[in-house]
Design a protein around this motif. Structure first.
Motif, PDB file in Angstrom:
ATOM      1  N   PHE A 116       0.825  -1.216   0.000  1.00  0.00           N
ATOM      2  CA  PHE A 116       0.000   0.000   0.000  1.00  0.00           C
ATOM      3  C   PHE A 116       0.861   1.270   0.000  1.00  0.00           C
ATOM      4  O   PHE A 116       0.487   2.290  -0.579  1.00  0.00           O
ATOM      5  N   GLU A 117       2.004   1.188   0.692  1.00  0.00           N
ATOM      6  CA  GLU A 117       2.765   2.405   1.039  1.00  0.00           C
ATOM      7  C   GLU A 117       3.188   3.279  -0.143  1.00  0.00           C
ATOM      8  O   GLU A 117       3.066   4.504  -0.072  1.00  0.00           O
TER       9      GLU A 117
ATOM     10  N   ARG B  73      -7.200  -4.998   6.462  1.00  0.00           N
ATOM     11  CA  ARG B  73      -7.787  -3.928   7.278  1.00  0.00           C
ATOM     12  C   ARG B  73      -6.772  -3.369   8.271  1.00  0.00           C
ATOM     13  O   ARG B  73      -6.693  -2.150   8.466  1.00  0.00           O
ATOM     14  N   ILE B  74      -5.993  -4.250   8.874  1.00  0.00           N
ATOM     15  CA  ILE B  74      -4.940  -3.792   9.796  1.00  0.00           C
ATOM     16  C   ILE B  74      -3.926  -2.942   9.032  1.00  0.00           C
ATOM     17  O   ILE B  74      -3.495  -1.882   9.497  1.00  0.00           O
ATOM     18  N   ALA B  75      -3.553  -3.404   7.832  1.00  0.00           N
ATOM     19  CA  ALA B  75      -2.600  -2.663   7.004  1.00  0.00           C
ATOM     20  C   ALA B  75      -3.148  -1.287   6.648  1.00  0.00           C
ATOM     21  O   ALA B  75      -2.413  -0.280   6.661  1.00  0.00           O
TER      22      ALA B  75
ATOM     23  N   GLU C 156      -3.030   4.656   7.247  1.00  0.00           N
ATOM     24  CA  GLU C 156      -3.732   5.901   7.599  1.00  0.00           C
ATOM     25  C   GLU C 156      -3.066   6.602   8.778  1.00  0.00           C
ATOM     26  O   GLU C 156      -3.016   7.840   8.837  1.00  0.00           O
ATOM     27  N   GLU C 157      -2.537   5.818   9.708  1.00  0.00           N
ATOM     28  CA  GLU C 157      -1.850   6.402  10.865  1.00  0.00           C
ATOM     29  C   GLU C 157      -0.518   7.038  10.449  1.00  0.00           C
ATOM     30  O   GLU C 157      -0.152   8.111  10.919  1.00  0.00           O
ATOM     31  N   LYS C 158       0.178   6.371   9.538  1.00  0.00           N
ATOM     32  CA  LYS C 158       1.498   6.853   9.114  1.00  0.00           C
ATOM     33  C   LYS C 158       1.391   8.020   8.131  1.00  0.00           C
ATOM     34  O   LYS C 158       2.276   8.881   8.088  1.00  0.00           O
ATOM     35  N   TYR C 159       0.310   8.038   7.335  1.00  0.00           N
ATOM     36  CA  TYR C 159       0.140   9.074   6.309  1.00  0.00           C
ATOM     37  C   TYR C 159      -1.196   9.788   6.518  1.00  0.00           C
ATOM     38  O   TYR C 159      -2.185   9.480   5.857  1.00  0.00           O
ATOM     39  N   PRO C 160      -1.232  10.740   7.470  1.00  0.00           N
ATOM     40  CA  PRO C 160      -2.470  11.480   7.725  1.00  0.00           C
ATOM     41  C   PRO C 160      -2.965  12.141   6.435  1.00  0.00           C
ATOM     42  O   PRO C 160      -2.187  12.679   5.661  1.00  0.00           O
ATOM     43  N   GLY C 161      -4.251  12.057   6.206  1.00  0.00           N
ATOM     44  CA  GLY C 161      -4.805  12.630   4.980  1.00  0.00           C
ATOM     45  C   GLY C 161      -5.035  11.599   3.895  1.00  0.00           C
ATOM     46  O   GLY C 161      -5.746  11.859   2.923  1.00  0.00           O
ATOM     47  N   VAL C 162      -4.420  10.398   4.043  1.00  0.00           N
ATOM     48  CA  VAL C 162      -4.631   9.319   3.080  1.00  0.00           C
ATOM     49  C   VAL C 162      -5.749   8.410   3.597  1.00  0.00           C
ATOM     50  O   VAL C 162      -5.732   7.988   4.750  1.00  0.00           O
TER      51      VAL C 162
END
Length: 287
Positions: free
Chosen positions: A73-74, A100-102, A107-113
């Motif tokens: 995803f990253e 779902r965990i991923a 979302e936590e690492k990339y706010p706004g995504v």
């Protein structure tokens, strides 16, 4: 409108070239056979894989873990793209939970995504047909939320009509008893299977003889699709192209649809169905 990408698991069972042409990233499952572990869609060809099953080798599948999913995803999150993931039925694999965990990790690492993970309650080219329709909706200009809503509203209209040639693979997977498998094989009983609304495979009937079972799954699709505008029908097979072509001929004759995609079933799904599986996928009133 913010750009987004649609991702899938390898259990979508569409041709790699088809997915690459449409820029659809694939998050693969794995399988182990004859002491070797392979990535789905890589490694063994369909013929090599199914020949091993015919020789009596067992294939054991393994789900995606959250770290693997997040790593795939990253790159899109780094580009600022939102992600819509159409996941393999949660009733058949724990992979969906990993996705779902991923998504939460990203979302936590990339706010706004935004990462939306949908349990398609589909498998194989059922997932493929849902992807095909989702890509159409995206091309029409729908937002990620609009496509996700359409998928949620329509996923149970993806009909999976399946027959298998070898009952022993269903027996190993706990779908039927050993006695049923032995007796059914002796009298050439071919089970008719569908995907239920919970995303599980269920044996719903039986036919005596291969041709009758192939006719039956097409007749089911004909009934299900009444009133629906199917612009494509998808057919999968377990290294039995002649049977798939026979089914395609029936589809053209009975449904009047010429746009038919035929592809070998993938190695992960094929691990549970065995060689000789044939399935028809369409949109219809109910499964």
């Amino acid at each position: 409108m913010k750009d987004f990408i649609i991702t899938v698991n390898s259990t979508v069972d569409l041709p790699k070239e088809w997915l690459e042409e449409r820029n659809v990233p694939v998050i693969p499952l794995r399988y182990t056979i004859d002491g070797q572990t392979y990535t789905d869609m890589e490694g063994l060809s369909a013929k090599e894989f199914f020949n091993k099953l015919r020789e009596g080798k067992m294939s054991v599948t393994s789900q995606v873990n959250p770290e693997e999913a997040a790593a795939l995803f990253e790159p899109y999150a780094k580009e600022g793209k939102d992600i819509l993931h159409l996941g393999f039925s949660s009733a058949l694999s724990g992979t969906l939970n990993s996705m779902r965990i991923a998504g939460e990790m990203i979302e936590e690492k990339y706010p706004g995504v935004k990462v939306i993970v949908i349990d398609t309650l589909c498998a194989c080219l059922g997932e493929g047909l849902l992807l095909y329709k989702a890509l159409q909706k995206k091309a029409e200009g729908m937002t990620i939320d609009e496509v996700a809503q359409w998928v949620e509203e329509n996923k149970l209209h993806i009909c999976h009509n399946v027959t298998v040639d070898d009952l022993n693979h269903l027996q190993r997977g706990g779908r039927i008893s050993k006695t049923t498998a032995v007796l059914g094989t002796l009298v050439q009983i071919k089970p008719i299977i569908h995907m239920d609304d919970a995303g599980s495979l269920q044996v719903i009937g039986k036919e005596r003889g291969r041709k009758k079972s192939l006719n039956k799954i097409v007749n089911m699709a004909v009934e299900q699709s009444k009133g629906w505008d199917n612009d494509i029908i998808m057919i999968t097979h377990g290294d039995c192209i002649e049977d798939a072509e026979y089914v395609a001929k029936l589809v053209r004759e009975k449904m009047g649809i010429d746009n038919i995609l035929i592809n070998n079933i993938g190695t992960v799904i094929g691990s549970h169905t065995g060689p000789g599986v044939v399935a028809v996928f369409c949109m219809g009133n109910k499964r």
